[in-house]
Write an enzyme that holds these catalytic residues in place. Structure first.
Site, mmCIF file in Angstrom:
data_model
loop_
_atom_site.group_PDB
_atom_site.id
_atom_site.type_symbol
_atom_site.label_atom_id
_atom_site.label_comp_id
_atom_site.label_asym_id
_atom_site.label_seq_id
_atom_site.Cartn_x
_atom_site.Cartn_y
_atom_site.Cartn_z
ATOM 1 N N ASP A 53 -3.057 -1.303 13.403
ATOM 2 C CA ASP A 53 -3.127 -0.543 12.158
ATOM 3 C C ASP A 53 -3.235 0.898 12.592
ATOM 4 O O ASP A 53 -4.301 1.349 13.015
ATOM 5 C CB ASP A 53 -4.365 -0.961 11.348
ATOM 6 C CG ASP A 53 -4.412 -0.197 10.022
ATOM 7 O OD1 ASP A 53 -5.261 -0.536 9.165
ATOM 8 O OD2 ASP A 53 -3.610 0.740 9.837
ATOM 9 N N ASP A 84 -0.032 8.235 7.897
ATOM 10 C CA ASP A 84 0.155 6.828 8.301
ATOM 11 C C ASP A 84 1.460 6.708 9.079
ATOM 12 O O ASP A 84 1.534 6.090 10.141
ATOM 13 C CB ASP A 84 0.318 5.939 7.046
ATOM 14 C CG ASP A 84 -0.998 5.564 6.401
ATOM 15 O OD1 ASP A 84 -1.003 5.436 5.156
ATOM 16 O OD2 ASP A 84 -2.001 5.413 7.113
ATOM 17 N N LEU A 137 -3.284 3.828 11.230
ATOM 18 C CA LEU A 137 -4.268 4.696 10.592
ATOM 19 C C LEU A 137 -4.892 3.947 9.428
ATOM 20 O O LEU A 137 -4.295 3.795 8.366
ATOM 21 C CB LEU A 137 -3.617 6.006 10.115
ATOM 22 C CG LEU A 137 -4.592 7.188 10.142
ATOM 23 C CD1 LEU A 137 -4.996 7.539 11.577
ATOM 24 C CD2 LEU A 137 -3.983 8.408 9.495
ATOM 25 N N ASP A 138 -6.093 3.466 9.651
ATOM 26 C CA ASP A 138 -6.785 2.661 8.635
ATOM 27 C C ASP A 138 -7.705 3.567 7.804
ATOM 28 O O ASP A 138 -8.318 4.475 8.332
ATOM 29 C CB ASP A 138 -7.614 1.578 9.332
ATOM 30 C CG ASP A 138 -8.379 0.746 8.337
ATOM 31 O OD1 ASP A 138 -7.737 -0.056 7.627
ATOM 32 O OD2 ASP A 138 -9.603 0.922 8.231
ATOM 33 N N GLU A 195 0.890 -2.565 10.715
ATOM 34 C CA GLU A 195 0.662 -2.619 9.264
ATOM 35 C C GLU A 195 1.795 -1.947 8.512
ATOM 36 O O GLU A 195 2.127 -2.327 7.395
ATOM 37 C CB GLU A 195 -0.657 -1.924 8.909
ATOM 38 C CG GLU A 195 -0.833 -1.719 7.395
ATOM 39 C CD GLU A 195 -2.138 -1.089 6.995
ATOM 40 O OE1 GLU A 195 -3.173 -1.408 7.621
ATOM 41 O OE2 GLU A 195 -2.140 -0.290 6.055
ATOM 42 N N GLU A 196 2.346 -0.907 9.127
ATOM 43 C CA GLU A 196 3.328 -0.081 8.405
ATOM 44 C C GLU A 196 4.747 -0.611 8.470
ATOM 45 O O GLU A 196 5.666 -0.004 7.927
ATOM 46 C CB GLU A 196 3.287 1.366 8.923
ATOM 47 C CG GLU A 196 1.924 2.041 8.860
ATOM 48 C CD GLU A 196 1.251 1.948 7.486
ATOM 49 O OE1 GLU A 196 0.034 2.168 7.423
ATOM 50 O OE2 GLU A 196 1.936 1.644 6.478
ATOM 51 N N ASP A 256 0.846 -1.204 0.000
ATOM 52 C CA ASP A 256 0.000 0.000 0.000
ATOM 53 C C ASP A 256 0.875 1.245 0.000
ATOM 54 O O ASP A 256 1.901 1.282 0.695
ATOM 55 C CB ASP A 256 -0.857 0.048 1.299
ATOM 56 C CG ASP A 256 -1.802 -1.140 1.405
ATOM 57 O OD1 ASP A 256 -2.138 -1.712 0.346
ATOM 58 O OD2 ASP A 256 -2.152 -1.507 2.534
ATOM 59 N N GLU A 272 -6.446 -5.909 11.234
ATOM 60 C CA GLU A 272 -7.724 -5.392 10.727
ATOM 61 C C GLU A 272 -8.835 -6.411 10.999
ATOM 62 O O GLU A 272 -9.729 -6.167 11.822
ATOM 63 C CB GLU A 272 -7.606 -5.075 9.227
ATOM 64 C CG GLU A 272 -6.720 -3.874 8.940
ATOM 65 C CD GLU A 272 -6.352 -3.720 7.469
ATOM 66 O OE1 GLU A 272 -6.274 -4.727 6.742
ATOM 67 O OE2 GLU A 272 -6.110 -2.570 7.055
HETATM 68 P P1 AHM Z 1 -10.610 -0.395 -1.493
HETATM 69 O O1 AHM Z 1 -10.131 1.007 -1.769
HETATM 70 O O2 AHM Z 1 -9.945 -1.455 -2.324
HETATM 71 O O3 AHM Z 1 -12.112 -0.507 -1.514
HETATM 72 O O4 AHM Z 1 -10.149 -0.717 0.006
HETATM 73 C C1 AHM Z 1 -10.755 -0.009 1.081
HETATM 74 C C2 AHM Z 1 -10.304 -0.714 2.308
HETATM 75 C C3 AHM Z 1 -10.967 -0.141 3.563
HETATM 76 O O5 AHM Z 1 -12.085 -0.874 3.944
HETATM 77 C C4 AHM Z 1 -9.867 -0.235 4.568
HETATM 78 O O6 AHM Z 1 -10.006 0.681 5.595
HETATM 79 C C5 AHM Z 1 -8.646 0.040 3.732
HETATM 80 O O7 AHM Z 1 -8.896 -0.510 2.450
HETATM 81 C C6 AHM Z 1 -7.457 -0.650 4.328
HETATM 82 O O8 AHM Z 1 -6.308 -0.152 3.734
HETATM 83 P P2 AHM Z 1 -5.404 0.854 4.603
HETATM 84 O O9 AHM Z 1 -5.222 0.238 5.957
HETATM 85 O O10 AHM Z 1 -4.111 0.938 3.838
HETATM 86 O O11 AHM Z 1 -6.118 2.136 4.683
HETATM 87 MG MG MG Z 2 -5.626 -0.703 7.373
#
Ligand code: AHM
Ligand code: MG
Length: 327
Positions: free
Chosen positions: A115, A69, A117-118, A92-93, A63, A274
């Site tokens: 995580d 983040d 910052l989700d 996560e990071e 990501d 998550e």
């Molecule tokens: P998408 O953009 O493929 O729909 O994914 C959205 C999802 C969210 O539900 C979630 O919060 C996020 O991806 C998780 O990724 P990150 O932790 O990098 O924000």
């Molecule tokens: Mg996340």
């Protein structure tokens, strides 16, 4: 007259529910709350600080990492280390877990999965993001360095899990296995105060959350269920922030779906920080959480720090209805 119970008061009143907590567990929970207050302050001022945009690199699961983040990650880890409240963190990071080396930290019984910052894609456009955390009792001996087995534990081994949702207000929701409680941040006194005691997810609901853009990539069974949702009069609400979408389901009933797609055949979302923590909360509130094969999320063995899973999570009747498409 002080009306609402603060998070601190609640933690102390309930610390006896954790065997041999001896205050160490309560101290860890309290410090996660304080770290959440610090992140909340930055999230609320993000437009005035140089924390928008991406940090220029990718995290362990590919990501794009946003500046905020990284800020949230560094803050949480540094704070949990400096306050000596846990033995290490899996984030996560970070590619690898972090074991804290000080004698005081190594004597701690608990590790944290995080995580920081989700929902990162929402940061620059002022839409809700969240912090997700889980607490495990370490399997390695106190005083030894932590190791991967301390983190790669099934969700059912979680002692506590929760999230902080930085939304129209900031709310900390967590469970230690005795129900779910929500605490809204009161900036007037700088404390999280009990606002949602004993949260119970409605048996069914009126919303479903899924990234409809991937509809053509979903299995026939998932497409049948999504079509059925529309037929049952459910409306689509998708924030792109798992914490926000699941908090909506927890409060009003509903279901959140992240099925297998061609880009993420095993699902996008990560088990450790998550799916498992959020599943612990939703199950404790009376909901259901399974993967697309129908396996209970909290029972899925964890073999890698950043292991992914598909997930169907929310009101029991809706998860049951979704699974019935696969039979
Ligand atoms: P998408 O953009 O493929 O729909 O994914 C959205 C999802 C969210 O539900 C979630 O919060 C996020 O991806 C998780 O990724 P990150 O932790 O990098 O924000
Ligand atoms: Mg996340």
């Amino acid at each position: 007259m002080h009306t609402k119970r603060t998070l601190d008061e609640y933690i102390i009143e309930n610390q006896n529910s954790i065997p041999d907590a001896a205050g160490e567990f309560s101290d860890l929970l309290r410090h996660i709350g304080i770290a959440g207050k610090i992140i909340n302050r930055i999230v609320n001022k993000a437009g005035l600080l140089d924390v928008f945009g991406n940090g220029g690199n990718l995290n362990a699961t590919g990501d794009e990492v946003q500046k905020l983040d990284l800020y949230a990650n560094d803050l949480m880890i540094e704070y949990l280390q400096n306050t000596g409240v846990c033995a290490g963190v899996g984030s996560e990071e970070l590619e690898q877990y972090v074991g804290f080396e000080s004698r005081h930290n190594r004597q701690r019984k608990y590790v944290v999965v995080l995580d920081p910052l989700d929902g990162s894609s929402n940061i620059d456009v002022n839409i809700s993001v969240g912090t997700i955390f889980g607490i495990y009792k370490r399997k390695s001996a106190v005083d030894d360095p932590v190791d991967i087995d301390d983190f790669c534990q099934k969700g059912e081994a979680l002692l506590a899990a929760g999230y902080i949702l930085y939304g129209t207000s900031t709310i900390l929701v967590y469970t230690t296995g005795n129900g779910v409680n929500g605490f809204t941040y009161d900036p007037g006194i700088g404390e999280f105060c009990l606002s949602h005691p004993s949260m119970v997810i409605p048996e069914t609901g009126k919303t479903y959350a899924v990234n409809q853009a991937y509809y053509s990539q979903f299995s026939n069974e998932m497409r049948n269920f999504i079509d059925k949702c529309a037929g049952m009069g459910l409306v689509l609400r998708y924030a792109g922030s798992m914490v926000a979408d699941i908090h909506r389901a927890l409060c009003q009933g509903g279901i959140f779906l992240y099925p297998s797609t061609s880009k993420n055949p095993d699902g996008k979302l990560r088990m450790l920080y998550e799916c498992n923590p959020l599943s612990f909360v939703v199950e404790q509130a009376g909901g259901s959480c399974v993967d697309e094969r129908g396996r209970r999320i909290l029972e899925i063995p964890i073999t890698q720090l950043h292991q992914r899973s598909t997930i169907l999570i929310g009101s029991a009747a809706l998860v049951g209805e979704a699974l019935s498409q696969y039979r």
